[in-house]
Design a protein around this motif. Structure first.
Motif, short mmCIF file in Angstrom:
data_model
loop_
_atom_site.label_atom_id
_atom_site.label_comp_id
_atom_site.label_asym_id
_atom_site.label_seq_id
_atom_site.Cartn_x
_atom_site.Cartn_y
_atom_site.Cartn_z
N LEU A 160 0.83 -1.20 0.00
CA LEU A 160 0.00 0.00 0.00
C LEU A 160 0.87 1.25 0.00
O LEU A 160 1.79 1.38 0.81
N ALA A 161 0.55 2.17 -0.91
CA ALA A 161 1.25 3.45 -0.96
C ALA A 161 0.26 4.56 -0.59
O ALA A 161 -0.95 4.40 -0.70
N GLY A 162 0.81 5.67 -0.13
CA GLY A 162 -0.08 6.79 0.18
C GLY A 162 0.20 7.47 1.49
O GLY A 162 -0.54 8.37 1.89
N GLY A 163 1.24 7.07 2.18
CA GLY A 163 1.57 7.70 3.45
C GLY A 163 2.86 7.13 4.00
O GLY A 163 3.36 6.11 3.52
N GLY A 164 3.37 7.77 5.03
CA GLY A 164 4.64 7.35 5.60
C GLY A 164 4.51 6.51 6.85
O GLY A 164 5.49 6.30 7.57
N GLN A 165 3.30 5.99 7.11
CA GLN A 165 3.10 5.21 8.34
C GLN A 165 3.94 3.92 8.32
O GLN A 165 4.35 3.43 7.27
N GLU A 166 4.16 3.39 9.52
CA GLU A 166 4.88 2.11 9.70
C GLU A 166 6.22 2.12 8.96
O GLU A 166 6.54 1.21 8.21
N ARG A 167 6.98 3.20 9.20
CA ARG A 167 8.30 3.35 8.60
C ARG A 167 8.27 3.22 7.08
O ARG A 167 9.14 2.65 6.45
N LYS A 168 7.18 3.71 6.49
CA LYS A 168 6.96 3.69 5.03
C LYS A 168 6.83 2.28 4.48
O LYS A 168 6.93 2.07 3.27
N GLN A 169 6.54 1.32 5.35
CA GLN A 169 6.36 -0.06 4.94
C GLN A 169 4.89 -0.43 4.75
O GLN A 169 4.59 -1.44 4.12
N ARG A 170 3.98 0.42 5.27
CA ARG A 170 2.55 0.11 5.14
C ARG A 170 1.75 1.40 5.30
O ARG A 170 1.55 1.90 6.41
N ALA A 171 1.32 1.96 4.17
CA ALA A 171 0.61 3.24 4.21
C ALA A 171 -0.80 3.06 4.78
O ALA A 171 -1.38 1.99 4.70
N GLY A 172 -1.31 4.13 5.36
CA GLY A 172 -2.67 4.12 5.91
C GLY A 172 -2.67 4.39 7.39
O GLY A 172 -1.78 3.93 8.12
N THR A 173 -3.67 5.14 7.85
CA THR A 173 -3.79 5.44 9.27
C THR A 173 -3.90 4.16 10.08
O THR A 173 -4.72 3.29 9.78
N GLU A 174 -3.09 4.03 11.11
CA GLU A 174 -3.12 2.82 11.94
C GLU A 174 -4.48 2.65 12.63
O GLU A 174 -5.09 3.62 13.07
N ASN A 175 -4.92 1.40 12.69
CA ASN A 175 -6.16 1.05 13.39
C ASN A 175 -5.83 0.94 14.88
O ASN A 175 -5.55 -0.14 15.40
N VAL A 176 -5.85 2.09 15.56
CA VAL A 176 -5.35 2.13 16.94
C VAL A 176 -6.11 1.19 17.87
O VAL A 176 -5.48 0.44 18.63
N PRO A 177 -7.45 1.15 17.87
CA PRO A 177 -8.13 0.22 18.78
C PRO A 177 -7.76 -1.24 18.54
O PRO A 177 -7.53 -2.00 19.48
N ALA A 178 -7.70 -1.65 17.26
CA ALA A 178 -7.37 -3.05 16.95
C ALA A 178 -5.92 -3.36 17.34
O ALA A 178 -5.63 -4.43 17.89
N ILE A 179 -5.01 -2.43 17.08
CA ILE A 179 -3.61 -2.64 17.45
C ILE A 179 -3.45 -2.71 18.96
O ILE A 179 -2.71 -3.54 19.50
N ALA A 180 -4.17 -1.84 19.67
CA ALA A 180 -4.13 -1.88 21.14
C ALA A 180 -4.64 -3.22 21.66
O ALA A 180 -4.07 -3.81 22.59
N GLY A 181 -5.73 -3.71 21.06
CA GLY A 181 -6.26 -5.01 21.45
C GLY A 181 -5.30 -6.14 21.14
O GLY A 181 -5.15 -7.09 21.92
N PHE A 182 -4.62 -6.04 20.00
CA PHE A 182 -3.61 -7.02 19.61
C PHE A 182 -2.49 -7.07 20.65
O PHE A 182 -2.08 -8.14 21.11
N GLY A 183 -2.02 -5.90 21.06
CA GLY A 183 -0.96 -5.84 22.05
C GLY A 183 -1.37 -6.46 23.38
O GLY A 183 -0.61 -7.21 23.99
N ALA A 184 -2.58 -6.14 23.84
CA ALA A 184 -3.06 -6.69 25.11
C ALA A 184 -3.22 -8.20 25.03
O ALA A 184 -2.88 -8.93 25.98
N ALA A 185 -3.72 -8.69 23.89
CA ALA A 185 -3.87 -10.14 23.72
C ALA A 185 -2.52 -10.83 23.67
O ALA A 185 -2.35 -11.93 24.22
N ALA A 186 -1.55 -10.20 23.02
CA ALA A 186 -0.21 -10.79 22.94
C ALA A 186 0.41 -10.93 24.33
O ALA A 186 1.01 -11.95 24.66
N GLU A 187 0.26 -9.90 25.14
CA GLU A 187 0.80 -9.95 26.50
C GLU A 187 0.12 -11.05 27.31
O GLU A 187 0.79 -11.82 28.03
#
Length: 370
Positions: A211-238
């Motif tokens: 995906l192109a269109g932004g500098g998110q994720e060190r320019k490896q994955r464009a697009g606004t991060e899905n903060v709630p899903a990522i936060a849930g991912f982190g909590a589940a991983a822990e």
């Protein structure tokens, strides 16, 4: 109460993940904004990056968040920049369909990749290659000898991608000990929300972004991060990492399930039983009874299991994994997967065996059938 034995398809969301997601949803902010609201969102993303990285033994800076395991696999397989791609015949469709031009490495009868065949294939062509071999199979639970795959790949100058989606939370995963260059993980397989995953790109390497269109994720994955899903991912991983010791109990339940199921039906096949397996996974074959029939009968009895991969639009069909292991089409068509997880109990095994026994007797396959 219905019994859920399909954790390999998706695990129930852990309460820790629900709390993290709810908290994130109650706060506004784009993680790329520099004001206090944006910084708060960024903190949630980076906290999650640290816990997911710890789950698989990589550095936080190695990790690129994606929309799930499928996107992470596609990014690795399409963006590696090497001339050749080799994949094992047992890979998930997210790998196989990402590169339909890939060369296929066969499986052994126990469901693991054929290392000799891989060595021969790499030796036959000296062009730069990427090898993709999953850590643990989603259908049989068979664990691949990834360290040996890496050793062979290195002798031929190849890089290695590992789809580890099924392994974290079930076995210890250390990407650096495995020696891989790229590794995929997914949130919903370990009790996080659906729609979040990650690709770890180790040792300062890079892949071409999908995906192109932004500098998110060190320019490896464009697009606004899905903060709630990522936060849930982190909590589940822990939570999954802290809960890993419980998998010993799951393994004992899995072994009891298989032993008692075989006692009920001596013709039962346990596919992949000859390999080291995930502690939660059984692939059971009931000769002469189609998988679709078994899945529906067990569902009516209040027990949820599956057949093949869950990513097939609800279709029940013979497994390409089992066929690659040399299982006949008829036997592959009679296999169902039982997968335990963090919500499972010993009582769930009893409920399954009761329903399974009735199914076996109904088809005249019970040990005591005349």
């Amino acid at each position: 109460m219905p019994v859920y034995l399909d954790h390999n398809a998706t695990a129930p969301v852990r309460p820790e993940a629900v709390r993290a997601m709810t908290d994130a949803l109650n706060h506004v902010g784009n993680a790329s904004s520099v004001h206090r609201f944006g910084r708060d969102a960024r903190r949630r993303v980076e906290d999650a990056r640290e816990t997911v990285a710890a789950l698989i033994g990589v550095q936080p800076g190695d990790l690129v968040f994606t929309s799930g395991g499928t996107e992470a696999n596609n990014t690795a397989l399409r963006g590696h920049g090497r001339t050749r791609t080799l994949v094992s015949a047992g890979e998930h469709e997210a790998v196989l369909q990402a590169r339909p031009d890939a060369e296929t490495v066969p499986l052994r009868s126990d469901g693991t990749v054929d290392l000799d065949a891989l060595d021969v294939a790499l030796a036959a062509d000296d062009r730069p290659a990427l090898v993709s071999v999953m850590l643990a199979n989603n259908e049989t639970g068979a664990i691949n000898p990834v360290q040996q795959v890496v050793e062979i790949a290195r002798r031929h100058g190849a890089r290695v991608h590992c789809d580890a989606v099924q392994a974290p939370g079930k076995i210890a995963v250390d990407a650096r000990a495995l020696g891989v260059d790229l590794i995929t993980v997914s949130s919903h397989k370990l009790g996080g929300p659906q729609g979040a995953g990650a690709l770890a790109v180790l040792d300062g390497q890079s892949v071409a972004p999908l995906l192109a269109g932004g500098g998110q994720e060190r320019k490896q994955r464009a697009g606004t991060e899905n903060v709630p899903a990522i936060a849930g991912f982190g909590a589940a991983a822990e939570a999954a990492l802290a809960d890993l010791v419980r998998m010993t109990e799951c393994a004992a339940w899995r072994d009891r399930l298989e032993a008692e199921a075989r006692a009920l039906c001596p013709r039962l096949q346990v596919h992949g039983a000859g390999a080291a397996r995930l502690p939660n996974t059984s692939c059971l074959g009931l000769p002469g009874v189609r998988a679709e029939t078994q899945v529906m009968a067990l569902d009516l009895a209040g027990v949820a299991v599956s057949s093949g991969s869950a990513c097939s639009s609800g279709k029940v069909h013979a497994s390409h994994v089992l066929r690659a292991m040399g299982v006949s089409e008829d036997d592959a068509d009679s296999a169902v997967r039982v997968s335990l997880g963090w919500t499972s109990t010993a009582d769930d095994i009893d409920v399954f065996l009761d329903a399974w026994g009735k199914l076996v007797r109904r088809h005249g396959l019970a040990a005591d059938a005349a």
